[in-house]
Scaffold this motif. Structure first.
Motif, PDB file in Angstrom:
ATOM      1  N   GLU A  50     -75.679  45.919 -66.921  1.00  0.00           N
ATOM      2  CA  GLU A  50     -74.711  45.104 -68.045  1.00  0.00           C
ATOM      3  C   GLU A  50     -75.852  44.805 -69.135  1.00  0.00           C
ATOM      4  O   GLU A  50     -75.428  44.776 -70.236  1.00  0.00           O
ATOM      5  CB  GLU A  50     -74.432  43.773 -67.582  1.00  0.00           C
ATOM      6  CG  GLU A  50     -73.374  43.991 -66.100  1.00  0.00           C
ATOM      7  CD  GLU A  50     -72.129  44.273 -66.801  1.00  0.00           C
ATOM      8  OE1 GLU A  50     -71.730  43.817 -67.919  1.00  0.00           O
ATOM      9  OE2 GLU A  50     -71.292  44.990 -66.005  1.00  0.00           O
ATOM     10  N   ALA A  80     -74.209  35.640 -70.656  1.00  0.00           N
ATOM     11  CA  ALA A  80     -73.362  36.610 -69.853  1.00  0.00           C
ATOM     12  C   ALA A  80     -74.000  37.227 -68.717  1.00  0.00           C
ATOM     13  O   ALA A  80     -73.662  37.550 -67.614  1.00  0.00           O
ATOM     14  CB  ALA A  80     -72.707  37.488 -70.799  1.00  0.00           C
ATOM     15  N   TRP A 136     -77.520  44.546 -61.774  1.00  0.00           N
ATOM     16  CA  TRP A 136     -76.697  43.899 -62.734  1.00  0.00           C
ATOM     17  C   TRP A 136     -77.241  43.710 -64.041  1.00  0.00           C
ATOM     18  O   TRP A 136     -76.861  44.350 -65.059  1.00  0.00           O
ATOM     19  CB  TRP A 136     -76.409  42.420 -62.157  1.00  0.00           C
ATOM     20  CG  TRP A 136     -75.712  41.624 -63.369  1.00  0.00           C
ATOM     21  CD1 TRP A 136     -76.132  40.638 -64.199  1.00  0.00           C
ATOM     22  CD2 TRP A 136     -74.135  41.525 -63.571  1.00  0.00           C
ATOM     23  NE1 TRP A 136     -75.463  40.130 -64.729  1.00  0.00           N
ATOM     24  CE2 TRP A 136     -74.047  40.375 -64.744  1.00  0.00           C
ATOM     25  CE3 TRP A 136     -73.174  41.959 -63.123  1.00  0.00           C
ATOM     26  CZ2 TRP A 136     -73.092  40.218 -64.985  1.00  0.00           C
ATOM     27  CZ3 TRP A 136     -71.930  41.710 -63.613  1.00  0.00           C
ATOM     28  CH2 TRP A 136     -71.897  40.600 -64.653  1.00  0.00           C
ATOM     29  N   ARG A 147     -73.123  35.509 -59.176  1.00  0.00           N
ATOM     30  CA  ARG A 147     -72.249  36.746 -58.608  1.00  0.00           C
ATOM     31  C   ARG A 147     -72.938  37.613 -57.686  1.00  0.00           C
ATOM     32  O   ARG A 147     -72.454  37.873 -56.694  1.00  0.00           O
ATOM     33  CB  ARG A 147     -71.877  37.578 -59.716  1.00  0.00           C
ATOM     34  CG  ARG A 147     -71.011  38.908 -59.505  1.00  0.00           C
ATOM     35  CD  ARG A 147     -71.038  39.633 -60.825  1.00  0.00           C
ATOM     36  NE  ARG A 147     -70.093  39.114 -61.768  1.00  0.00           N
ATOM     37  CZ  ARG A 147     -68.977  39.874 -62.078  1.00  0.00           C
ATOM     38  NH1 ARG A 147     -68.515  40.791 -61.490  1.00  0.00           N
ATOM     39  NH2 ARG A 147     -68.450  39.226 -63.233  1.00  0.00           N
ATOM     40  N   ASN A 183     -66.406  40.405 -57.123  1.00  0.00           N
ATOM     41  CA  ASN A 183     -66.552  40.900 -58.469  1.00  0.00           C
ATOM     42  C   ASN A 183     -65.300  40.531 -59.470  1.00  0.00           C
ATOM     43  O   ASN A 183     -65.421  40.022 -60.487  1.00  0.00           O
ATOM     44  CB  ASN A 183     -66.933  42.298 -58.707  1.00  0.00           C
ATOM     45  CG  ASN A 183     -68.422  42.425 -58.316  1.00  0.00           C
ATOM     46  OD1 ASN A 183     -69.224  41.469 -58.761  1.00  0.00           O
ATOM     47  ND2 ASN A 183     -68.638  43.164 -57.150  1.00  0.00           N
ATOM     48  N   PRO A 225     -68.643  38.151 -68.468  1.00  0.00           N
ATOM     49  CA  PRO A 225     -69.601  39.093 -68.307  1.00  0.00           C
ATOM     50  C   PRO A 225     -69.882  40.014 -69.572  1.00  0.00           C
ATOM     51  O   PRO A 225     -68.900  40.125 -70.284  1.00  0.00           O
ATOM     52  CB  PRO A 225     -69.397  39.760 -66.871  1.00  0.00           C
ATOM     53  CG  PRO A 225     -67.990  39.813 -66.787  1.00  0.00           C
ATOM     54  CD  PRO A 225     -67.444  38.583 -67.439  1.00  0.00           C
ATOM     55  N   ASP A 249     -64.942  38.011 -62.627  1.00  0.00           N
ATOM     56  CA  ASP A 249     -64.468  38.452 -63.852  1.00  0.00           C
ATOM     57  C   ASP A 249     -63.303  37.311 -64.323  1.00  0.00           C
ATOM     58  O   ASP A 249     -62.966  37.446 -65.398  1.00  0.00           O
ATOM     59  CB  ASP A 249     -63.914  39.778 -63.791  1.00  0.00           C
ATOM     60  CG  ASP A 249     -65.011  40.768 -63.961  1.00  0.00           C
ATOM     61  OD1 ASP A 249     -66.137  40.353 -64.148  1.00  0.00           O
ATOM     62  OD2 ASP A 249     -64.893  42.040 -63.925  1.00  0.00           O
ATOM     63  N   GLY A 298     -74.691  36.875 -63.902  1.00  0.00           N
ATOM     64  CA  GLY A 298     -75.096  37.665 -62.820  1.00  0.00           C
ATOM     65  C   GLY A 298     -75.748  37.161 -61.686  1.00  0.00           C
ATOM     66  O   GLY A 298     -75.478  37.714 -60.373  1.00  0.00           O
TER      67      GLY A 298
END
Length: 142
Positions: free
Chosen positions: A98, A116, A94, A123, A20, A35, A24, A120
């Motif tokens: 988020e 954004a 996510w 990810r 993660n 994100p 980022d 996910g």
């Protein structure tokens, strides 16, 4: 007789945390990959002044890693297409976490938020694949 090699919870947590954090880190290289929790330009000024991106990235990544460990308990090791199921669960969490953050705290254009949130997908897939690989298959009958 061969035994299945598995990793413990600490190794799994740090693997998810590092993955993660790596995602980022893409936000520092290319802002379009940021994100929602790192879209500080769209946060209210009071929040922007209170929380640094340098603190927010590791803390949020740790929370996402803890969620990933909880998700591992939802999908049995012997489940068919386990990585796909783990990815779906991680992506769901996510989008929930988020997405709520973006809805409540960000004053960003819809396209920026959508891109954004779409971040996910890779990810979630990479975290799911890595954790499934590290956790290994269950040991067979003795």
């Amino acid at each position: 007789m061969a035994t299945a090699r598995t990793s413990g919870a600490v190794v799994l947590f740090f693997a998810a945390w590092g993955t993660n954090l790596a995602f980022d880190g893409l936000a520092w290289i290319a802002a379009q990959f940021a994100p929602p929790h790192l879209l500080s330009a769209y946060m209210p000024e009071a929040i922007r002044d209170m929380v640094s991106r340098d603190v927010l990235a590791p803390v949020t990544s740790a929370v996402l890693a803890a969620i990933a460990l909880l998700v591992l308990s939802l999908v049995p090791r012997e489940a068919p297409r386990r990585v796909a199921h783990l990815t779906a669960w991680l992506l769901g969490f996510w989008l929930l976490s988020e997405g709520l953050l973006a809805w409540v705290w960000l004053d960003a254009p819809a396209l920026v938020v959508a891109l954004a949130l779409a971040g996910g997908i890779p990810r979630s897939l990479v975290v799911a694949w890595l954790l499934a690989r590290l956790q290994g298959r269950p040991a067979g009958p003795r």
